[in-house]
Structure formats: structure tokens, C-alpha cells
Write an enzyme that holds these catalytic residues in place. Structure first.
Site, mmCIF file in Angstrom:
data_model
loop_
_atom_site.group_PDB
_atom_site.id
_atom_site.type_symbol
_atom_site.label_atom_id
_atom_site.label_comp_id
_atom_site.label_asym_id
_atom_site.label_seq_id
_atom_site.Cartn_x
_atom_site.Cartn_y
_atom_site.Cartn_z
ATOM 1 N N HIS A 1 0.709 -1.130 0.114
ATOM 2 C CA HIS A 1 0.081 0.070 -0.082
ATOM 3 C C HIS A 1 0.867 1.331 -0.064
ATOM 4 O O HIS A 1 0.570 2.176 -0.774
ATOM 5 C CB HIS A 1 -0.942 0.034 1.116
ATOM 6 C CG HIS A 1 -1.655 1.006 1.307
ATOM 7 N ND1 HIS A 1 -2.584 1.682 0.278
ATOM 8 C CD2 HIS A 1 -1.960 2.199 2.091
ATOM 9 C CE1 HIS A 1 -3.529 2.562 0.589
ATOM 10 N NE2 HIS A 1 -2.872 3.170 1.747
ATOM 11 N N HIS B 1 -22.436 11.606 -4.917
ATOM 12 C CA HIS B 1 -22.856 12.861 -3.924
ATOM 13 C C HIS B 1 -23.476 12.345 -2.644
ATOM 14 O O HIS B 1 -24.184 11.546 -2.460
ATOM 15 C CB HIS B 1 -24.085 13.331 -5.068
ATOM 16 C CG HIS B 1 -25.213 12.779 -5.085
ATOM 17 N ND1 HIS B 1 -26.358 12.439 -4.364
ATOM 18 C CD2 HIS B 1 -25.704 11.668 -6.337
ATOM 19 C CE1 HIS B 1 -27.054 11.939 -4.787
ATOM 20 N NE2 HIS B 1 -26.764 11.297 -5.576
ATOM 21 N N HIS C 1 -11.813 1.693 4.720
ATOM 22 C CA HIS C 1 -11.087 1.493 3.462
ATOM 23 C C HIS C 1 -12.011 0.935 2.190
ATOM 24 O O HIS C 1 -12.746 0.074 2.372
ATOM 25 C CB HIS C 1 -10.143 0.329 3.761
ATOM 26 C CG HIS C 1 -9.321 -0.204 2.654
ATOM 27 N ND1 HIS C 1 -8.044 -0.827 2.879
ATOM 28 C CD2 HIS C 1 -9.164 0.269 1.298
ATOM 29 C CE1 HIS C 1 -7.423 -1.100 1.386
ATOM 30 N NE2 HIS C 1 -8.235 -0.396 0.669
#
Length: 208
Positions: A15, A138, A147
Site C-alpha cells: 500500500h 454525491h 477502506h
């Protein structure tokens, strides 16, 4: 005193590699990393500064930036607690390819990855990972230490509780709530609220 554009990472594995490339593309300098031991594989040639529980992090970091480069939600939460305790300089890391609405509210130590879309009036907590190609539509509210994995889609006005994991290519229907500490498996389809903690999988969602 102004904050520099030099960053100390906390964690250095897969990561972190993704974050490093986003940071370098954005013009940051990665000074090095903290971890429980020095990495055997060091593809970016970074300096190792020790384990954050065993060294004086504040004196090493100084006025530079810090960022949690760990995929695990609970570890990231603990690191951000350390940052806050030591009053270290946190920031939001955004890949240059991401498309983030000007009306989105993004909190510190959040990573927004390659080709991510974050649309209007969303609220993203601290220590969140929005991984490659995910879509946050939205008015979504993504709480702290969540995550969202690659390719996942949160349709409009979805609320995700703290420390959730939303798996790769999963889809959450609009106007739904997912309570804290839930895991949504890769490719799952969520069409109703999830209010009970667990691991949820499948196109016809079920609890494992």
C-alpha cells in the site's frame, strides 16, 4: 514556521508503494519511513527511522509531514492517534488522476488514489483509504478509518461507519447505511441497510 513538502511514511509495503508514487507525482519528497523493522525490500531507496513505539518520532519528524501508509484500518487508527498526540503535521494525499469535487470535505491522513471519483457534498473522515478507481457519489458520508477498495461504488447518500472495509468492485445502493466495523466482500451488492456487525458477501448479500 511553514510546513515542508517532505513526508515521513508510517509503514512500507504494498500500500505504501502506491502512496509513494502518488506523492512523488504531486511533487512531495518522501524522506523515509517508520515501521516495526527495516524492510527487506526497499524499491524506492528510502531511509529507515525505526519503530514509532521505540524512537522519538517528534524530534525526527520535526516540522515535516507524516502519513499512515498502512492498509489495516485499526493500525491506521492507532497511528493517527499518535500523530494527534504529538501534534504532527498531517495532510490529505490525492493522486493527480483523481477527480474530487470542490464541495467535498476531506479530513487529514486520507489517501485518494488513482482515478478515484469523489462527487459533490461528500464528507470523508480522517485516515480513510479511497483506493484505485472507486466512486464515491454525491452526499456520501464515509467515516474515519474506512477502506474503500479498488473499483467499489458508493451510490448517492450512502453512510459508512468507522473502520469498515468495502471490498473491490462491490456496489452499495443509494440512501443506505452501513454501521461501523463491517466488512463487505469483493463483488458484493448491498441493497439494504447493514446495521449488524459482520462479514457480508455476495450478489444476494448474506452474512458469513
Amino acid at each position: 514556521m511553514s510546513v515542508s513538502n517532505s513526508v515521513f511514511l508510517f509503514g512500507y509495503s504494498g500500500h505504501a508503494y502506491v502512496i509513494i508514487e502518488s506523492l512523488l507525482d504531486a511533487g512531495y519528497q518522501v524522506k523515509g519511513y517508520f515501521d516495526f523493522k527495516a524492510a527487506e525490500n526497499n524499491p524506492y531507496g528510502l531511509d529507515y527511522f525505526g519503530y514509532e513505539k521505540e524512537v522519538d518520532v517528534k524530534s525526527i519528524v520535526g516540522n515535516n509531514l507524516v502519513f499512515p501508509s498502512i492498509g489495516d484500518n485499526s493500525i491506521r487508527k492507532n497511528l493517527i492517534g499518535l500523530f494527534e498526540k504529538l501534534h504532527l503535521n498531517q495532510f490529505v494525499a490525492v493522486d493527480s488522476s483523481a477527480n474530487v469535487s470542490r464541495t467535498a470535505l476531506i479530513n487529514p491522513s486520507t489517501y485518494i488514489g488513482k482515478n478515484v471519483i469523489v462527487n459533490g457534498q461528500t464528507k470523508i473522515g480522517k485516515g480513510v483509504i479511497l483506493n484505485s478507481g472507486c466512486i464515491i457519489e454525491h452526499e456520501c458520508q464515509v467515516s474515519n478509518f474506512v477502506h474503500v477498495a479498488p473499483g467499489a461504488v458508493l451510490c448517492g447518500n450512502v453512510s459508512v461507519g468507522e473502520e469498515c472495509f468495502v471490498g473491490a468492485n462491490s456496489v452499495v445502493k443509494q440512501n443506505l447505511m452501513i454501521s461501523s466495523e463491517n466488512v463487505i466482500g469483493a463483488g458484493s451488492v448491498v441493497i439494504s441497510h447493514i446495521l449488524e456487525k459482520g462479514v457480508w458477501v455476495g450478489s444476494k448479500l448474506r452474512k458469513l
